[in-house]
Design a protein around this motif. Structure first.
Motif, PDB file in Angstrom:
ATOM      1  N   VAL A   1      43.886  48.758  61.890  1.00  0.00           N
ATOM      2  CA  VAL A   1      44.549  50.066  61.813  1.00  0.00           C
ATOM      3  C   VAL A   1      45.652  50.039  60.758  1.00  0.00           C
ATOM      4  O   VAL A   1      45.753  50.946  59.930  1.00  0.00           O
ATOM      5  N   ALA A   2      46.466  49.002  60.755  1.00  0.00           N
ATOM      6  CA  ALA A   2      47.546  48.889  59.767  1.00  0.00           C
ATOM      7  C   ALA A   2      46.987  48.720  58.356  1.00  0.00           C
ATOM      8  O   ALA A   2      47.551  49.248  57.388  1.00  0.00           O
ATOM      9  N   THR A   3      45.869  48.013  58.232  1.00  0.00           N
ATOM     10  CA  THR A   3      45.240  47.861  56.921  1.00  0.00           C
ATOM     11  C   THR A   3      44.717  49.212  56.427  1.00  0.00           C
ATOM     12  O   THR A   3      44.877  49.558  55.257  1.00  0.00           O
ATOM     13  N   GLY A   4      44.121  49.986  57.311  1.00  0.00           N
ATOM     14  CA  GLY A   4      43.674  51.333  56.946  1.00  0.00           C
ATOM     15  C   GLY A   4      44.832  52.207  56.507  1.00  0.00           C
ATOM     16  O   GLY A   4      44.734  52.949  55.520  1.00  0.00           O
ATOM     17  N   ALA A   5      45.956  52.104  57.217  1.00  0.00           N
ATOM     18  CA  ALA A   5      47.154  52.865  56.844  1.00  0.00           C
ATOM     19  C   ALA A   5      47.676  52.414  55.482  1.00  0.00           C
ATOM     20  O   ALA A   5      48.143  53.235  54.688  1.00  0.00           O
ATOM     21  N   LYS A   6      47.572  51.126  55.207  1.00  0.00           N
ATOM     22  CA  LYS A   6      48.017  50.595  53.914  1.00  0.00           C
ATOM     23  C   LYS A   6      47.140  51.139  52.780  1.00  0.00           C
ATOM     24  O   LYS A   6      47.641  51.507  51.722  1.00  0.00           O
ATOM     25  N   ILE A   7      45.832  51.192  53.001  1.00  0.00           N
ATOM     26  CA  ILE A   7      44.920  51.750  51.989  1.00  0.00           C
ATOM     27  C   ILE A   7      45.280  53.213  51.731  1.00  0.00           C
ATOM     28  O   ILE A   7      45.359  53.654  50.583  1.00  0.00           O
ATOM     29  N   GLU A   8      45.535  53.950  52.800  1.00  0.00           N
ATOM     30  CA  GLU A   8      45.905  55.359  52.657  1.00  0.00           C
ATOM     31  C   GLU A   8      47.231  55.495  51.889  1.00  0.00           C
ATOM     32  O   GLU A   8      47.371  56.358  51.014  1.00  0.00           O
ATOM     33  N   GLN A   9      48.189  54.640  52.201  1.00  0.00           N
ATOM     34  CA  GLN A   9      49.481  54.644  51.500  1.00  0.00           C
ATOM     35  C   GLN A   9      49.294  54.369  50.010  1.00  0.00           C
ATOM     36  O   GLN A   9      49.878  55.055  49.169  1.00  0.00           O
ATOM     37  N   LEU A  10      48.464  53.379  49.691  1.00  0.00           N
ATOM     38  CA  LEU A  10      48.208  53.040  48.293  1.00  0.00           C
ATOM     39  C   LEU A  10      47.505  54.188  47.565  1.00  0.00           C
ATOM     40  O   LEU A  10      47.791  54.454  46.394  1.00  0.00           O
ATOM     41  N   MET A  11      46.602  54.864  48.255  1.00  0.00           N
ATOM     42  CA  MET A  11      45.925  56.019  47.659  1.00  0.00           C
ATOM     43  C   MET A  11      46.950  57.085  47.269  1.00  0.00           C
ATOM     44  O   MET A  11      46.881  57.654  46.180  1.00  0.00           O
ATOM     45  N   LYS A  12      47.908  57.334  48.168  1.00  0.00           N
ATOM     46  CA  LYS A  12      48.936  58.346  47.887  1.00  0.00           C
ATOM     47  C   LYS A  12      49.849  57.888  46.757  1.00  0.00           C
ATOM     48  O   LYS A  12      50.148  58.661  45.846  1.00  0.00           O
ATOM     49  N   GLU A  13      50.307  56.634  46.829  1.00  0.00           N
ATOM     50  CA  GLU A  13      51.218  56.109  45.808  1.00  0.00           C
ATOM     51  C   GLU A  13      50.595  56.134  44.413  1.00  0.00           C
ATOM     52  O   GLU A  13      51.265  56.451  43.430  1.00  0.00           O
ATOM     53  N   LYS A  14      49.321  55.780  44.342  1.00  0.00           N
ATOM     54  CA  LYS A  14      48.631  55.688  43.050  1.00  0.00           C
ATOM     55  C   LYS A  14      47.919  56.987  42.670  1.00  0.00           C
ATOM     56  O   LYS A  14      47.231  57.048  41.660  1.00  0.00           O
ATOM     57  N   LYS A  15      48.062  57.996  43.550  1.00  0.00           N
ATOM     58  CA  LYS A  15      47.448  59.308  43.320  1.00  0.00           C
ATOM     59  C   LYS A  15      45.932  59.201  43.098  1.00  0.00           C
ATOM     60  O   LYS A  15      45.377  59.763  42.151  1.00  0.00           O
ATOM     61  N   VAL A  16      45.296  58.474  44.002  1.00  0.00           N
ATOM     62  CA  VAL A  16      43.840  58.301  43.964  1.00  0.00           C
ATOM     63  C   VAL A  16      43.248  59.152  45.088  1.00  0.00           C
ATOM     64  O   VAL A  16      43.501  58.907  46.266  1.00  0.00           O
ATOM     65  N   SER A  17      42.497  60.169  44.722  1.00  0.00           N
ATOM     66  CA  SER A  17      41.885  61.048  45.721  1.00  0.00           C
ATOM     67  C   SER A  17      40.726  60.350  46.416  1.00  0.00           C
ATOM     68  O   SER A  17      40.198  59.342  45.925  1.00  0.00           O
ATOM     69  N   MET A  18      40.331  60.915  47.533  1.00  0.00           N
ATOM     70  CA  MET A  18      39.180  60.379  48.267  1.00  0.00           C
ATOM     71  C   MET A  18      37.945  60.404  47.369  1.00  0.00           C
ATOM     72  O   MET A  18      37.195  59.434  47.306  1.00  0.00           O
TER      73      MET A  18
END
Length: 78
Positions: free
Chosen positions: A9-26
């Motif tokens: 769960v924390a790893t999934g949250a980290k991936i989501e955080q990195l997506m936002k930080e790096k502005k990478v859309s789904m």
């Protein structure tokens, strides 16, 4: 020997955080990884399962970080 466990769960949250930080859309992530749908990505973000090693390496490249920065460890096995 005490070995760390990966916290899905924390790893999934980290991936989501990195997506936002790096502005990478789904969509951009899906296309970059060569996936036909975003189903696997959504499962990673929810902590249902982890990306394979191949995808972890690709994610690290996309986010400009190391694999260790994506994986979050939690408790330990006794």
């Amino acid at each position: 020997m005490n070995l760390p466990n990966v916290d899905n769960v924390a790893t999934g949250a980290k991936i989501e955080q990195l997506m936002k930080e790096k502005k990478v859309s789904m969509y951009k992530l899906q296309m970059s990884l060569g996936l036909q749908s975003a189903t696997n990505i959504y499962a990673w973000l929810r902590g249902k399962h982890l990306p394979s090693v191949d995808y972890l390496v690709k994610l690290a490249t996309i986010f400009g970080c190391s694999v260790d920065e994506i994986i979050v460890t939690g408790g330990q096995d006794e």
